[in-house]
Structures are given as C-alpha cells and as structure tokens.
Scaffold this motif. Structure first.
Motif, PDB file in Angstrom:
ATOM      1  N   UNK A  91       0.818  -1.216   0.000  1.00 22.83           N
ATOM      2  CA  UNK A  91       0.000   0.000   0.000  1.00 22.83           C
ATOM      3  C   UNK A  91       0.849   1.262   0.000  1.00 22.83           C
ATOM      4  N   UNK A  92       1.895   1.277   0.829  1.00 21.27           N
ATOM      5  CA  UNK A  92       2.754   2.463   0.906  1.00 21.27           C
ATOM      6  C   UNK A  92       3.548   2.639  -0.378  1.00 21.27           C
ATOM      7  N   UNK A  93       4.003   1.536  -0.962  1.00 20.71           N
ATOM      8  CA  UNK A  93       4.716   1.628  -2.241  1.00 20.71           C
ATOM      9  C   UNK A  93       3.820   2.243  -3.306  1.00 20.71           C
ATOM     10  N   UNK A  94       2.571   1.813  -3.355  1.00 24.60           N
ATOM     11  CA  UNK A  94       1.621   2.364  -4.341  1.00 24.60           C
ATOM     12  C   UNK A  94       1.418   3.867  -4.113  1.00 24.60           C
ATOM     13  N   UNK A  95       1.293   4.266  -2.848  1.00 24.90           N
ATOM     14  CA  UNK A  95       1.119   5.685  -2.537  1.00 24.90           C
ATOM     15  C   UNK A  95       2.356   6.491  -2.932  1.00 24.90           C
ATOM     16  N   UNK A  97       2.590   6.963  -6.658  1.00 27.96           N
ATOM     17  CA  UNK A  97       1.615   7.967  -7.111  1.00 27.96           C
ATOM     18  C   UNK A  97       2.134   9.376  -6.854  1.00 27.96           C
ATOM     19  N   UNK A  98       2.769   9.595  -5.706  1.00 27.25           N
ATOM     20  CA  UNK A  98       3.337  10.913  -5.395  1.00 27.25           C
ATOM     21  C   UNK A  98       4.380  11.306  -6.438  1.00 27.25           C
ATOM     22  N   UNK A  99       5.243  10.359  -6.790  1.00 29.95           N
ATOM     23  CA  UNK A  99       6.304  10.648  -7.766  1.00 29.95           C
ATOM     24  C   UNK A  99       5.712  10.924  -9.147  1.00 29.95           C
ATOM     25  N   UNK A 100       4.797  10.061  -9.572  1.00 26.68           N
ATOM     26  CA  UNK A 100       4.242  10.174 -10.922  1.00 26.68           C
ATOM     27  C   UNK A 100       3.405  11.434 -11.117  1.00 26.68           C
ATOM     28  N   UNK A 101       2.872  11.975 -10.026  1.00 25.78           N
ATOM     29  CA  UNK A 101       2.043  13.174 -10.123  1.00 25.78           C
ATOM     30  C   UNK A 101       2.833  14.465  -9.921  1.00 25.78           C
ATOM     31  N   UNK A 102       4.138  14.330  -9.713  1.00 24.66           N
ATOM     32  CA  UNK A 102       4.987  15.511  -9.494  1.00 24.66           C
ATOM     33  C   UNK A 102       5.970  15.668 -10.641  1.00 24.66           C
ATOM     34  N   UNK A 151       5.498  11.102   3.802  1.00 26.74           N
ATOM     35  CA  UNK A 151       4.093  11.152   4.211  1.00 26.74           C
ATOM     36  C   UNK A 151       4.043  10.814   5.698  1.00 26.74           C
ATOM     37  N   UNK A 152       3.270  11.576   6.462  1.00 26.05           N
ATOM     38  CA  UNK A 152       3.366  11.455   7.917  1.00 26.05           C
ATOM     39  C   UNK A 152       2.759  10.188   8.490  1.00 26.05           C
ATOM     40  N   UNK A 153       1.892   9.496   7.753  1.00 28.62           N
ATOM     41  CA  UNK A 153       1.245   8.308   8.318  1.00 28.62           C
ATOM     42  C   UNK A 153       1.809   6.993   7.799  1.00 28.62           C
ATOM     43  N   UNK A 154       2.914   7.036   7.090  1.00 29.02           N
ATOM     44  CA  UNK A 154       3.525   5.785   6.629  1.00 29.02           C
ATOM     45  C   UNK A 154       4.135   5.041   7.811  1.00 29.02           C
ATOM     46  N   UNK A 155       4.046   3.721   7.779  1.00 28.83           N
ATOM     47  CA  UNK A 155       4.580   2.894   8.853  1.00 28.83           C
ATOM     48  C   UNK A 155       6.107   2.915   8.827  1.00 28.83           C
ATOM     49  N   UNK A 156       6.673   3.322   9.938  1.00 26.97           N
ATOM     50  CA  UNK A 156       8.135   3.455  10.037  1.00 26.97           C
ATOM     51  C   UNK A 156       8.850   2.133   9.778  1.00 26.97           C
ATOM     52  N   UNK A 160      10.069  -0.023   1.177  1.00 28.21           N
ATOM     53  CA  UNK A 160       9.498   0.849   0.158  1.00 28.21           C
ATOM     54  C   UNK A 160      10.603   1.571  -0.600  1.00 28.21           C
ATOM     55  N   UNK A 161      11.629   2.033   0.109  1.00 29.07           N
ATOM     56  CA  UNK A 161      12.761   2.699  -0.551  1.00 29.07           C
ATOM     57  C   UNK A 161      13.422   1.765  -1.563  1.00 29.07           C
TER      58      UNK A 161
END
Length: 566
Positions: free
Chosen positions: A330-334, A337-342, A355-360, A366-367
C-alpha cells in the motif's frame, strides 16, 4: 527498463588456461575464478574447500583483549550483563547468539532491543536508564553504537560500562567505551573489514573460548545464526564471511537451531537452503517482528529450545510478515503515485518522498521498491516523535553514505553503509535537504550508474553446459556480494517453439545454439519479448544456470537476465 550489458575484464588468458588444466575444468569456469582473484591451485583449494581453520584470530581485532577482560571480570563478580542489539535481522541474530553463548556461563544476563518507534535506531537513553535502574553494570551492544558518543558518555556517568560490537563506519570520534570492536576503525588491523554485526558477536564468542581454552563447539554451534545475518545484511560473501556462510548453510540444512527450523517449516521450504532462500524466505519474517511489533519476539524465537514455543513464535512472526506485506504494498503504491504526479520528482536524479502516516517499520522496503522502479538514489521518510525519520537506498556503484555526509548540516543524525542508510531530519529542513541531496547526487553520479547494469562473467557456448560444468559451478557457492552467481552470455541462439508469457510479465522459452542441446529458460519480467522474438531469428541471452526440480525430476535451466536481438 533498459539495462546495460557489461562484460567483465577477462584477465590474462594464459593464467586461466593454466588454471583450467590444473583443475581439469572448463576454460570459462577457470576465467570466472581468475576474475575472483583465484589464479592457482592453492587459491582454488582454499576457495572450493573452506575450513573453519581459515577463520582469523579474533584477538587481531582492536580492543578484543579489553572486551574479554571486562566480560571475564563481570562473570567472576556475578555482575548483571545486558546484551543490547538493533531490531533488524543482523541485530536480532547477534543478540540471540551473544546472549545464548554467555548464558552458558552466567544466569545474570538479559537482552534488550530498542523499540523502533519510541526509541529509534541505536543506543537509546531509555535503554541505558533501564540498565542502570535494574542493576546492569555491563552492556554488550551489537550492530550499533559506533556513533553513540554522547550516549556512552551518559552511560559512563551512571556507572554502566559498554562493549561495542559494530560493523558500521565510525565517525571522527569513537565512543569512550571499555572496548570498541569494529574492523572499520582506522586503527584496527583486523585482516577482514566486512563482518556483519552478528559476525562481530561470533568473533567475541570465539575469543572468549580461545582465551579460556574452551571447546570450539561452544561458539561454532551458532554458525547458522551468523550465516542468516550475513545473508540478510548483504555483506560481501568473501574471506571469513564465505567460510561462515558455507558452514552456516550446512548447519541450517542438517541441524538448524530450533527457532530457525520452525521458521523454515512455516516458510514452506525445509531443505536445500541457499543464501537466496535465506534472503527471501527467512530474513523478511525475522525482520517483520521489529517492523510491525517488537523485535524481542524474533529473539525469543531464535532462542527457543522447545519445539512448541518455537512453533508458536514462528507462527506469530509469520502473521506479522503477512501484515508487513500489506503495508509494504500500500505504501509503495502511494509513494509511486506521489512521484508520478509531481513533475519535479519525476525528472530528478533522486527520489525523496514523505508522508506522515507511513509505517516506520516498512519504509526501508518501500525505498528499495522505488529504487528498483526508477533506479536512482532514494529516500523515504515518515513522521516520528516530531521529526522526520527515513531509510535511504542507493544504486550499484554510487556511495550513498558520502552523499548524506555532504548534506549532514541539514540532518539531525544518520548512519549506515554505501548502499543503505537511515536518517533523521527536522521537518522544517525537508525541502532544503531534498534540494541539496538532488544537487549533491546530480554533481557526483555518473549517468551510466542511473541505468541498471548486468555484469557478465564470460561468453559461453551452450554446448559447454553439462552436468560436470554445473557441479563445479555449484561449488563456487555460497553466492552473494563480491561472489555473485556467474552470469554468462551466449550469442546466436534461436527459439525452439514459441515463447510464452507466464504469470503477469514473465517469459518461458526454449532455446538452442548450433550443436547444443535444447535448454528451457525462464525470463522474469521480460514478457515484452514474446511479440518480438520470431522463429529462426538469432539473438543473444545473458543468464545464470540453475536446476529446476519438478516432481522429483531435475534438469538444468537458464534464468535469463537479458535478451538482445542480433
């Protein structure tokens, strides 16, 4: 994604030909050995027939004598000892190994893993306070501590001594601990610099046995744990690491500790483990404990001596891993999306997303996923206790740590390796840091490094591949960094029958070369070639060689890494 093919330097032909004759092996295999620094029969014997006598004297490590003296004093006086470690695979295996080993000599011992979310990485004030309040006078810190100068000073003020066992790069000042065991210390002459954190713990146990004339079996029994740390922490599998990985895999496949055996069973594979199997089947499950909950659960499992308890812990951790996969996806998908929309992010040579609510606990994964997608240095950040904390990943050949060092004026703290690091930043510095990181990387990275590279060991005719060839190839294992599974290239091959897409984007095909047998192949992620490859068309493939086992039938197959039309 486009990939570069790079044929490794082939070396002196005369040396490889002599080696091929001496060893009675294929010339291509001899060339692979020469590329790995093996140029004569004695080198080859050392490489193909590792022994535990090849392990270095642990007392060659700076401060080892002081470490053993302090532990001996603590044991003699009945002091309380705390084994403190990081929450990843390397840290938890290191804690399990060191705690279990010294438990043979004292009952006044406990272990402590910091909470990833509340305490963060490394030595924490909370951990030191816990030690002082509960009468622990000695802490053995594993896989962390090399940069904890202020924390060690604080511990000293409370009368708590530290022995640091770390493998990360030191800063300008070493902590004022009783002993600092780290081969990467500038003043340490230990002959091998690339041990894992658990590997340092193993050397500490070896040194204690050596100093007290105790049987080698007392520390050698932990080689399976040490091997898991080597695989998971992606350290070079050469020198001592290769020896420990070799014997650790043997132990895992014949007589694993109770906890690892339970984890193997729940992973669905119980035998014939390779380093790759450990990386993809065992390591994520061990890591899941610290990512999704409490890393102490992983240590409990690894320390289990009872089958029922080991099974319970492995089942619990497996459930956490399932949960981790959901968060990861889920976080990878989010993030994508952030990258592709910027427009700014999509055109950069780096990725920094927040993003402040991503699981640490999963941002490191994800990186890695984002790095695979865009193939550039990547940082993923989330909010933690009023700061932004994150994980960084690099591409092959680029020193991420040095780039972060150039941005250190904007960081609260950071640490790690050439290809992976962790960092903490003040919220108000995020934009400044993101821009500076982009500037530093853009000015120091070669454009070629932003294109994935397939390193090819040798050109091979398919007719050279037979059972003997593969048998010798297997003896080059265990494979990993600096001793990767050899990649070969064969040119002028043709299809035998049509290529076929399997799964979402993988390709199954059969090929042959003039005078060769037919080889079945699998090409992961290369389904686009189904419509490109035509009958009788000649093309080149680069690949590794593996064995496919189906319904007890074994046959060699090629794992295709790249295809090029001639």
């Amino acid at each position: 994604m486009e990939k570069r093919w790079a044929l490794l330097e082939q070396g002196a032909k005369e040396i490889s030909e002599n080696l091929a004759n001496e060893l009675n092996i294929d010339a291509c295999l001899a060339q692979v050995l020469v590329q790995r620094g093996i140029t004569n029969f004695e080198d080859a014997r050392y490489f193909f027939r590792p022994t535990l006598t090849q392990l270095h004297d642990p007392f060659l490590m700076k401060d080892m004598e002081q470490a053993i003296a302090r532990i001996t004093l603590a044991l003699q006086n009945g002091e309380r000892i705390m084994v403190y470690g990081d929450y990843d695979v390397d840290g938890t295996t290191a804690v399990a190994l060191t705690y279990s080993f010294f438990s043979q000599f004292t009952s006044e011992i406990a272990y402590y893993i910091p909470d990833r979310h509340k305490e963060g990485y490394g030595i924490s004030t909370a951990g030191i306070d816990f030690a002082a309040e509960n009468g622990f006078t000695l802490i053995i810190a594993l896989d962390c501590g090399i940069r904890s100068v202020d924390k060690i000073e604080y511990a000293n003020s409370l009368g708590v001594d530290f022995i640091i066992c770390d493998h990360h790069l030191p800063g300008e000042t070493l902590p004022a601990a009783i002993a600092v065991l780290d081969p990467k210390r500038a003043d340490c002459e230990y002959p091998f610099k690339e041990l894992s954190g658990c590997g340092i713990g193993f050397k500490l146990a070896q040194a204690y046995c050596q100093a007290n004339n105790l049987p080698d079996e007392l520390y050698e029994q932990y080689l399976d744990l040490c091997m898991v740390s080597i695989a998971a922490d992606i350290v070079p599998i050469v020198d001592e690491n290769r020896v420990m990985a070799h014997f650790g895999l043997t132990k895992l496949n014949t007589n694993p500790c109770c906890g690892l055996k339970a984890l193997m069973q729940i992973s669905g594979k119980t035998e014939n483990y390779s380093i790759t199997d450990v990386v993809f089947l065992l390591a994520p499950r061990i890591n899941a404990a610290g990512r999704m909950g409490d890393a102490k659960d992983a240590v409990k499992m690894l320390l289990s001596n009872e089958v029922i308890l080991a099974d319970e812990q492995s089942t619990f951790i497996n459930g956490q891993n399932t949960e981790r996969r959901s968060f990861d996806q889920n976080i990878t998908a989010e993030a994508l999306a952030i990258i592709e929309q910027s427009e700014v992010l999509i055109n950069r040579k780096t990725t920094v997303v927040y993003q402040d609510d991503w699981n640490k606990g999963v941002i490191g994964i994800v990186a890695s996923r984002l790095t695979e997608t865009y193939y550039r240095p990547t940082i993923v950040l989330t909010e933690s206790n009023g700061t932004y904390t994150g994980s960084a990943r690099s591409v092959a050949g680029y020193d991420l740590y040095e780039a972060l060092l150039s941005c250190s004026d904007l960081l609260m703290q950071f640490g790690g390796h050439k290809y992976a690091a962790g960092l903490t930043i003040k919220p108000e510095n995020l934009t400044l840091f993101s821009d500076k990181f982009e500037q530093v990387v853009s000015s120091t990275i070669s454009p070629n490094l932003l294109i994935p590279e397939i390193k090819i060991d040798c050109e091979l005719n398919l007719a050279q591949i037979d059972a003997k060839f593969y048998r010798i190839l297997l003896q080059m294992a265990p494979f990993g960094p600096q001793n990767m599974a050899p990649v070969f290239v064969s040119k002028g091959v043709t299809l035998v029958g049509p290529a076929q897409t399997v799964g979402a984007k993988h390709l199954k095909l059969s090929i042959k070369q003039q005078n060769s047998a037919i080889f079945e192949c699998i090409a992961f992620g290369l389904s686009e070639f189904e419509s490109i490859l035509e009958p009788n068309q000649k093309f080149a493939v680069c690949y590794t060689i593996e064995e496919n086992v189906w319904k007890e039938k074994r046959r060699l197959q090629l794992n295709i890494k790249g295809i090029k039309i001639d």
